[in-house]
Design a protein around this motif. Structure first.
Motif, mmCIF file in Angstrom:
data_model
loop_
_atom_site.group_PDB
_atom_site.id
_atom_site.type_symbol
_atom_site.label_atom_id
_atom_site.label_comp_id
_atom_site.label_asym_id
_atom_site.label_seq_id
_atom_site.Cartn_x
_atom_site.Cartn_y
_atom_site.Cartn_z
ATOM 1 N N ALA A 57 23.314 -2.639 -47.359
ATOM 2 C CA ALA A 57 23.557 -1.203 -47.513
ATOM 3 C C ALA A 57 23.058 -0.689 -48.850
ATOM 4 C CB ALA A 57 25.038 -0.895 -47.355
ATOM 5 N N LYS A 58 23.027 -1.575 -49.845
ATOM 6 C CA LYS A 58 22.579 -1.173 -51.169
ATOM 7 C C LYS A 58 21.128 -0.672 -51.130
ATOM 8 C CE LYS A 58 23.124 -2.724 -55.918
ATOM 9 N NZ LYS A 58 21.870 -2.899 -56.609
ATOM 10 N N CYS A 59 20.307 -1.363 -50.299
ATOM 11 C CA CYS A 59 18.902 -0.963 -50.188
ATOM 12 C C CYS A 59 18.697 0.114 -49.130
ATOM 13 C CB CYS A 59 18.021 -2.157 -49.864
ATOM 14 S SG CYS A 59 18.113 -3.428 -51.113
ATOM 15 N N GLY A 60 19.730 0.383 -48.359
ATOM 16 C CA GLY A 60 19.628 1.474 -47.406
ATOM 17 C C GLY A 60 19.161 1.101 -46.015
ATOM 18 N N ASP A 61 19.103 -0.204 -45.706
ATOM 19 C CA ASP A 61 18.712 -0.635 -44.354
ATOM 20 C C ASP A 61 19.545 -1.821 -43.915
ATOM 21 O OD1 ASP A 61 16.291 0.936 -43.652
ATOM 22 O OD2 ASP A 61 15.411 -0.066 -45.391
ATOM 23 N N ILE A 62 20.200 -1.697 -42.769
ATOM 24 C CA ILE A 62 20.861 -2.859 -42.162
ATOM 25 C C ILE A 62 20.535 -2.843 -40.681
ATOM 26 C CG2 ILE A 62 23.050 -3.980 -41.562
ATOM 27 C CD1 ILE A 62 24.253 -3.003 -44.060
ATOM 28 N N GLY B 85 19.846 3.053 -41.223
ATOM 29 C CA GLY B 85 18.589 3.143 -41.941
ATOM 30 C C GLY B 85 17.804 4.363 -41.557
ATOM 31 N N GLU C 69 22.321 6.989 -43.077
ATOM 32 C CA GLU C 69 21.228 7.037 -44.037
ATOM 33 C C GLU C 69 20.599 8.436 -43.979
ATOM 34 O OE1 GLU C 69 17.490 6.811 -45.820
ATOM 35 O OE2 GLU C 69 17.749 7.177 -43.677
ATOM 36 N N HIS D 16 25.341 2.866 -54.495
ATOM 37 C CA HIS D 16 24.136 2.885 -53.655
ATOM 38 C C HIS D 16 24.468 3.141 -52.186
ATOM 39 C CE1 HIS D 16 22.065 1.223 -57.095
ATOM 40 N NE2 HIS D 16 20.927 1.197 -56.443
ATOM 41 N N ASP D 17 25.461 2.405 -51.679
ATOM 42 C CA ASP D 17 25.768 2.433 -50.245
ATOM 43 C C ASP D 17 25.988 3.855 -49.723
ATOM 44 O OD1 ASP D 17 26.567 0.115 -51.741
ATOM 45 O OD2 ASP D 17 27.224 -0.754 -49.835
ATOM 46 N N HIS E 127 22.790 6.615 -50.369
ATOM 47 C CA HIS E 127 21.721 6.660 -49.354
ATOM 48 C C HIS E 127 22.015 7.702 -48.272
ATOM 49 C CE1 HIS E 127 19.292 3.354 -50.732
ATOM 50 N NE2 HIS E 127 20.328 2.543 -50.780
#
Lengths: 127, 394
Positions: free
Chosen positions: A33-38, A59, B302, B341-342, B345
């Motif tokens: 989730a930190k990178c914005g894609d799961i 995402g 997102e 971050h979570d 986004h």
């Protein structure tokens, strides 16, 4: 020029095989989730054939479209074929992704791979 | 179509377009030419300068026309840095949530040996004059703090910060790109020494802006060449664009109270509506924000997906998600106010235009609520939150 191909937008707007398989025998989750894609893939495998596949994705549009397309590409296929699915094949089937979004197709490949690994460890079968 | 991305750019006003076209058609001479036809262009240019100056309480000689806000920010900061360096002062104070035109210029200066202090922004997206005062040192040559934030719309106490800088003898620059034409800006009242603005944020054309430089504040030019703009910005002036900017700004300033009283209730209506979406949060102070700015985080989704689906529903907005910034990190503004971050986004910025109606507001609320629900329905993050596997942040 639009950000994404019509095919990406189609799979984003109407994602195929969305959801959960309650009795899945192979589940794989990749990304964070930190990178914005799961991405999470659920596989139902019977006699080495992927009889059902579903996904859940957190995402962007290309992540959702990549998951959707990847499920389409492996549904009804033998596990050996699913194992060979590449991110390139997913991106090509979507008529391409912008360079900086190629990692979404990589995630799709990795999610399927992780689900197959899970199936292997559950069943002891090598895939 | 409901265009709710006015912080990105605005539609040119009809008056500004007409001014631009008329100037390009009828007064296309070079303002530097000595014959009458050139001098008529010069008159238009100086008339525009007087209008722009009057809009912010400045003297026309204190206005330098630029290509926009980024150029003005660069010129202001590099000028103050150069002047400071001559006196051995190489400390600059700014905030963590400035526009990249400021942050990247400061980063360049840091590599050249300047000491840059980026103040933390409080959770409400506002920093205080005390924060600035405490950071000022004997070798501080510049304080640069934005007037209103471009993402979360929070309005900084510019007058108080200006007063602190004035009393300590430090040059104060403010990036007023988002405030100009939307808030009452007065360089005297606010003790501002330098100020940047951009025409396309207040219904003027793109590619035009201005830098205000208080008389006596040293300024160096970024672009070398002819003697235009009192030698501080070379290049033949964009007369049609500048004239259109002056017209747009004059109109915006004349209408500034009506603008705020029209937009504020619609903004608050949308904020209230979106607050009803479970596990959502408004970013930035609810009161001290631009009249048209709404910025929310929605947990479990997102932002790019959200804004593309809203586009399908005829609503244009923006997001601070990593996917929209082209990097792995979400908006530095949201991180600066303490969003992790979570959830950063999953942000959405709506920046309203004056033509927005209550019906539009209700359509936006409904569309966002439906889309968030749709995306959460197949989000593994949301599933984990719902099942209790992970804890809600919002």
């Amino acid at each position: 020029m639009a950000l994404y191909s019509d095919k990406v937008m189609d799979h984003f707007r109407n994602p195929r095989n969305v959801g959960v398989i309650e009795d899945a025998n192979g589940i794989g989750e990749v990304g964070n989730a930190k990178c914005g894609d799961i991405m999470k893939m659920y596989l139902k495998i019977e006699n080495d054939i992927i009889t059902d596949v579903k996904f859940e994705t957190f995402g962007c549009a290309s992540a959702i479209a990549s998951s959707s397309m990847a499920t389409e590409l492996i549904k009804g296929k033998p596990v050996s074929e699913a194992r060979e699915l590449t991110n390139k094949a997913v991106a090509e089937a979507l008529d391409g992704l912008p360079d900086y979004k190629m990692h979404c197709s990589v995630l799709a490949e990795e999610a399927i791979s992780a689900a197959l690994d899970d199936y292997s460890s559950r069943t002891g079968k090598t895939v | 179509m409901i265009y709710a991305d006015n912080a990105a750019t605005t539609k040119m006003s009809e008056a500004a377009i007409n001014t631009m076209v008329a100037t390009a058609n009828e007064t296309w001479g070079n303002p530097s030419s000595l014959y009458g036809f050139g001098q008529r262009a010069k008159e238009i240019l100086e008339d525009a300068r007087a209008k722009v100056a009057s809009a912010i309480g400045a003297d026309p000689k204190e206005i330098i026309f630029t290509s926009g806000g980024s150029e003005a920010d660069n010129q202001a900061i590099l000028s103050a840095a150069a002047a400071g360096k001559k006196k051995g002062k190489t400390h600059i104070i700014s905030s963590a949530f400035e526009h990249h035109a400021v942050l990247h210029t400061l980063e360049k200066l840091r590599k050249e040996g300047f000491d840059i202090t980026l103040l933390d922004v409080h959770e409400n997206g506002i920093l205080t004059a005390k924060d600035v005062e405490d950071a000022i040192r004997d070798d501080t040559c510049l304080v640069t703090i934005m007037y209103a934030n471009n993402e979360i719309g929070t309005i900084q106490p510019i007058g108080e910060i200006g007063a602190v800088c004035r009393s300590r003898g430090v040059v104060f620059h403010t990036d007023a790109v988002q405030a100009m034409g939307h808030l009452k800006v007065d360089v005297e009242r606010d003790s501002v020494d330098m100020l940047s603005a951009s025409a396309h944020k207040f219904h003027g054309p793109k590619g035009v802006g201005f830098l205000y430089v208080r008389k006596g504040t040293p300024v160096t030019n970024l672009i070398e060449g002819g003697a235009q703009e009192r030698g501080k910005r070379a290049g033949t002036e964009n007369v049609p664009g500048i004239a259109a900017m002056a017209r747009a700004l004059t109109d915006a300033v004349a209408n500034i109270d009506g603008y705020a009283s029209k937009l504020t209730p619609v903004r608050d209506r949308i904020i209230e509506g979106l607050s009803r979406i479970p596990h959502s949060a408004l970013n930035g102070d609810a009161e001290r924000r631009l009249p048209g700015n709404i910025n929310f985080c929605f947990e479990g989704i997102e932002g790019e997906s959200l804004l593309l689906m809203l586009d399908d529903l005829g609503i244009q907005a923006s997001s601070g998600s990593a996917c929209t910034s082209g990097s792995l990190d979400p908006s530095h503004v949201l991180l600066a106010i303490g969003r992790v971050h979570d959830v950063a986004h999953g942000s959405l910025r709506l920046s309203l235009g004056e033509d927005i109606t209550d019906e539009d507001a209700d359509y936006i609320i409904r569309s966002v609520a439906d889309t968030v629900e749709h995306l959460r329905n197949f989000s593994p993050v949301w599933r984990d939150l719902q099942s209790g596997k992970t804890q809600y942040i919002l």
